[in-house]
Scaffold this motif. Sequence first.
Motif, PDB file in Angstrom:
ATOM      1  N   UNK A 246       6.352  13.821   6.550  1.00 15.03           N
ATOM      2  CA  UNK A 246       7.187  14.988   6.776  1.00 15.03           C
ATOM      3  C   UNK A 246       8.112  14.803   7.959  1.00 15.03           C
ATOM      4  N   UNK A 247       7.612  14.179   9.039  1.00 16.45           N
ATOM      5  CA  UNK A 247       8.443  13.937  10.218  1.00 16.45           C
ATOM      6  C   UNK A 247       9.578  12.977   9.877  1.00 16.45           C
ATOM      7  N   UNK A 248       9.253  11.891   9.183  1.00 11.46           N
ATOM      8  CA  UNK A 248      10.276  10.909   8.808  1.00 11.46           C
ATOM      9  C   UNK A 248      11.322  11.536   7.900  1.00 11.46           C
ATOM     10  N   UNK A 249      10.865  12.362   6.978  1.00 11.70           N
ATOM     11  CA  UNK A 249      11.797  13.027   6.071  1.00 11.70           C
ATOM     12  C   UNK A 249      12.738  13.951   6.830  1.00 11.70           C
ATOM     13  N   UNK A 250      12.209  14.684   7.806  1.00  7.99           N
ATOM     14  CA  UNK A 250      13.050  15.577   8.607  1.00  7.99           C
ATOM     15  C   UNK A 250      14.141  14.789   9.324  1.00  7.99           C
ATOM     16  N   UNK A 251      13.762  13.666   9.925  1.00  3.32           N
ATOM     17  CA  UNK A 251      14.735  12.850  10.647  1.00  3.32           C
ATOM     18  C   UNK A 251      15.798  12.306   9.696  1.00  3.32           C
TER      19      UNK A 251
ATOM     20  N   UNK B 274       1.347   8.299  15.871  1.00  2.00           N
ATOM     21  CA  UNK B 274       2.104   7.479  16.814  1.00  2.00           C
ATOM     22  C   UNK B 274       2.896   6.402  16.081  1.00  2.00           C
ATOM     23  N   UNK B 275       2.223   5.648  15.230  1.00  2.00           N
ATOM     24  CA  UNK B 275       2.904   4.568  14.502  1.00  2.00           C
ATOM     25  C   UNK B 275       3.925   5.144  13.534  1.00  2.00           C
ATOM     26  N   UNK B 276       3.545   6.197  12.815  1.00  2.00           N
ATOM     27  CA  UNK B 276       4.438   6.772  11.818  1.00  2.00           C
ATOM     28  C   UNK B 276       5.705   7.347  12.413  1.00  2.00           C
ATOM     29  N   UNK B 277       5.596   8.034  13.552  1.00  2.00           N
ATOM     30  CA  UNK B 277       6.786   8.589  14.194  1.00  2.00           C
ATOM     31  C   UNK B 277       7.720   7.481  14.674  1.00  2.00           C
ATOM     32  N   UNK B 278       7.131   6.439  15.233  1.00  2.43           N
ATOM     33  CA  UNK B 278       7.935   5.322  15.731  1.00  2.43           C
ATOM     34  C   UNK B 278       8.668   4.619  14.591  1.00  2.43           C
ATOM     35  N   UNK B 279       7.940   4.326  13.531  1.00  2.00           N
ATOM     36  CA  UNK B 279       8.533   3.643  12.376  1.00  2.00           C
ATOM     37  C   UNK B 279       9.487   4.574  11.638  1.00  2.00           C
ATOM     38  N   UNK B 280       9.151   5.861  11.586  1.00  6.89           N
ATOM     39  CA  UNK B 280      10.016   6.823  10.915  1.00  6.89           C
ATOM     40  C   UNK B 280      11.368   6.952  11.576  1.00  6.89           C
ATOM     41  N   UNK B 281      11.402   6.888  12.907  1.00  2.37           N
ATOM     42  CA  UNK B 281      12.685   6.929  13.614  1.00  2.37           C
ATOM     43  C   UNK B 281      13.520   5.699  13.271  1.00  2.37           C
ATOM     44  N   UNK B 282      12.858   4.550  13.160  1.00  2.00           N
ATOM     45  CA  UNK B 282      13.573   3.317  12.793  1.00  2.00           C
ATOM     46  C   UNK B 282      14.139   3.413  11.374  1.00  2.00           C
ATOM     47  N   UNK B 283      13.315   3.884  10.442  1.00  2.00           N
ATOM     48  CA  UNK B 283      13.739   3.894   9.038  1.00  2.00           C
ATOM     49  C   UNK B 283      14.873   4.878   8.783  1.00  2.00           C
TER      50      UNK B 283
END
Length: 331
Positions: free
Chosen positions: A202-207, A280-289
């Motif tokens: 959900x966080x990655x999708x929002x970004x 932690x990992x998902x937010x970091x990777x999600x910002x990259x993607x």
Amino acid sequence: MGMAQLGNRLYTGESSFDFVGRRKLWFLIAAALVLISAVLLWKPGLTFGIEFEGGSEFRVTGSANQDAAREAVQAVVPGTEPTVTSVGQNGVRVQTETLTSGQLDSIRGELAQRLRVSESNVTTSTVGPSWGADVTNKALTGLVVFLVLVSIVMTLYFRAWTMALASLVALFHDLLITAGVYAAVGFEVTPASVIGFLTILGYSLYDTVVVFDKVRENTTEAFLKRDRSFADAANLAINQTVVRSVNTTVVALLPVAAILFIGDLLLGAGTLRDISLALFVGMLVGAYSSIFVATPLLVVLRQREARVKTLDSEVAAGPAPATAQAQESQA
């Protein structure tokens, strides 16, 4: 130059990073991370908790002697290899295959004796294989339903299936890498981990939606003015939102990192550690993607369209003679 000043220069176009133009490099990095994660998922693989695989669990408070706990189990069930982890500063958790009631009572007594605690300080619980399989099926069903709904919502909101596809690729990228990190560090996959996985999606999708919304605004203007290629308009959108994405990610990661530190080093294995690692990992990777994968991939998909090809060719050819003369006279 401060972040606010840099963000203003990027937004107005005075400064610019060529995110889209270097997409092959970003795709190569993303592919390498996904490949490494896939290998880690194969070997050593994920470590599933008893909630998924079934088994018996003992929790001991008042002692943190892992070796004594392991010996206690092996004294009752020779040849077994229990999973023993610390819980906080003065406790242990022991997980085994599913045991009989007689074995549970015997191991409980051995644990109390060898760890020198009262039997009331040793609690037991058992999860059957069928219940674990049911939890696994529900977790997978939740993930599939989430992805289907994301595809529908993204397609309806942006009115473009290419944006939905690019978003899904970024989501799979985030999920695989997060799972790969779980396999690498050996953390157990528990229901809390699954909640963490769904949260980071959900966080990655929002970004991604934030960036795509700006992409749609810029590309719509480019189609009207015919003054910027589709790739340039998309690249401008990333530059206009990158500072916001970085700031949001850093602010979100700080408390999650604190929770991860507290959950792992101070409290030991538990729900806090399981969910905070995924976050932690998902937010970091999600910002990259959202910056380096989703939007550059969208450009690749859209450049196949005739409308985009026409726009790019017109921009590459420069302004029409009449337009050029008008611009010269105005100058």
